[in-house]
Design a protein around this motif. Structure first.
Motif, PDB file in Angstrom:
ATOM      1  N   SER A 111       2.511  -9.215   1.369  1.00  0.00           N
ATOM      2  CA  SER A 111       2.558  -8.069   0.460  1.00  0.00           C
ATOM      3  C   SER A 111       3.238  -6.854   1.097  1.00  0.00           C
ATOM      4  O   SER A 111       3.368  -5.811   0.458  1.00  0.00           O
ATOM      5  N   ASN A 112       3.655  -6.994   2.353  1.00  0.00           N
ATOM      6  CA  ASN A 112       4.317  -5.934   3.119  1.00  0.00           C
ATOM      7  C   ASN A 112       3.414  -4.720   3.343  1.00  0.00           C
ATOM      8  O   ASN A 112       3.881  -3.601   3.487  1.00  0.00           O
ATOM      9  N   MET A 113       2.106  -4.934   3.368  1.00  0.00           N
ATOM     10  CA  MET A 113       1.173  -3.842   3.611  1.00  0.00           C
ATOM     11  C   MET A 113       1.068  -3.508   5.102  1.00  0.00           C
ATOM     12  O   MET A 113       0.342  -2.598   5.480  1.00  0.00           O
ATOM     13  N   ASN A 169       3.649  -2.446   6.538  1.00  0.00           N
ATOM     14  CA  ASN A 169       4.666  -1.410   6.612  1.00  0.00           C
ATOM     15  C   ASN A 169       4.025  -0.073   6.260  1.00  0.00           C
ATOM     16  O   ASN A 169       3.689   0.174   5.097  1.00  0.00           O
ATOM     17  N   ASP A 219       5.239   2.776   5.821  1.00  0.00           N
ATOM     18  CA  ASP A 219       5.995   3.545   4.828  1.00  0.00           C
ATOM     19  C   ASP A 219       5.578   3.171   3.409  1.00  0.00           C
ATOM     20  O   ASP A 219       5.526   4.018   2.522  1.00  0.00           O
ATOM     21  N   ARG A 220       5.255   1.905   3.178  1.00  0.00           N
ATOM     22  CA  ARG A 220       4.822   1.467   1.849  1.00  0.00           C
ATOM     23  C   ARG A 220       3.465   2.089   1.518  1.00  0.00           C
ATOM     24  O   ARG A 220       3.223   2.539   0.405  1.00  0.00           O
ATOM     25  N   ALA A 265       3.882   5.769   0.863  1.00  0.00           N
ATOM     26  CA  ALA A 265       4.491   5.986  -0.456  1.00  0.00           C
ATOM     27  C   ALA A 265       3.451   5.839  -1.563  1.00  0.00           C
ATOM     28  O   ALA A 265       3.515   6.535  -2.573  1.00  0.00           O
ATOM     29  N   PHE A 266       2.462   4.963  -1.368  1.00  0.00           N
ATOM     30  CA  PHE A 266       1.385   4.839  -2.349  1.00  0.00           C
ATOM     31  C   PHE A 266       0.534   6.106  -2.371  1.00  0.00           C
ATOM     32  O   PHE A 266       0.102   6.565  -3.434  1.00  0.00           O
ATOM     33  N   SER A 309       8.237   9.613  -5.040  1.00  0.00           N
ATOM     34  CA  SER A 309       8.579   8.263  -4.576  1.00  0.00           C
ATOM     35  C   SER A 309       7.330   7.380  -4.532  1.00  0.00           C
ATOM     36  O   SER A 309       7.188   6.547  -3.647  1.00  0.00           O
ATOM     37  N   ASP A 363       4.757   4.553  -4.849  1.00  0.00           N
ATOM     38  CA  ASP A 363       4.906   3.095  -4.866  1.00  0.00           C
ATOM     39  C   ASP A 363       3.547   2.488  -5.219  1.00  0.00           C
ATOM     40  O   ASP A 363       2.616   2.548  -4.416  1.00  0.00           O
ATOM     41  N   THR A 395       2.533  -0.530  -5.330  1.00  0.00           N
ATOM     42  CA  THR A 395       2.301  -1.879  -4.804  1.00  0.00           C
ATOM     43  C   THR A 395       0.896  -2.050  -4.237  1.00  0.00           C
ATOM     44  O   THR A 395       0.244  -3.067  -4.477  1.00  0.00           O
ATOM     45  N   LEU A 396       0.410  -1.074  -3.483  1.00  0.00           N
ATOM     46  CA  LEU A 396      -0.921  -1.187  -2.877  1.00  0.00           C
ATOM     47  C   LEU A 396      -2.005  -1.306  -3.938  1.00  0.00           C
ATOM     48  O   LEU A 396      -2.987  -2.040  -3.749  1.00  0.00           O
TER      49      LEU A 396
END
Length: 141
Positions: free
Chosen positions: A20-22, A24, A26-27, A30-31, A38, A40, A42-43
């Protein structure tokens, strides 16, 4: 048996974080940046995706009446949040919000290396040691 189940669970958790690229930061940051333009989500989907299997596990465990791997279920807490819980949660949240890592993803990200994750892990281990020393000094465990 418990060790094997714990190992498999940890590996599955780590694999989910990687896929899930968690891992990272930066992700994650961004959440948490809901006003910066910006954002995100995803989380939120990762957390939501974890709720369904966890809900099933809770329902199953209550019907089962005993832990699958033996032993006994822990007792429910008798009291609500105390200072130690609130202080720990605040430190956890502040650290997560500042650097984008929490312990699970940081351990998974350590496999990729990099100075930021190693600094975070050193600080995390230092905090754990400091907590242990404080608990030993006050005889509270």
């Amino acid at each position: 048996m418990r060790i094997i189940i714990s190992l498999i669970s940890g590996l599955l958790f780590g694999l989910g974080l990687v896929l899930s690229n968690m891992i990272n930061p930066d992700r994650v940051l961004a959440f948490l940046d809901i006003t910066g333009g910006s954002w995100d989500p995803t989380l939120a989907f990762v957390m939501g995706g974890a709720l369904a299997p966890m809900a099933i596990a809770w329902i199953w465990s209550r019907r089962q009446g005993y832990p699958f791997a033996g032993g006994a279920f822990p007792e429910s807490p008798r009291f609500g949040p105390d200072f130690r819980l609130l202080a720990g949660a605040s430190l956890f949240g502040a650290g997560w919000g500042l650097v984008g890592f929490c312990p699970g993803p940081a351990l998974s990200a350590a496999t990729l290396g990099g100075t930021p994750v190693l600094i975070f892990l050193a600080a995390m281990i230092g905090g754990m040691v400091l907590h242990l020393l404080l608990m030993m000094a006050t005889h509270r465990r």
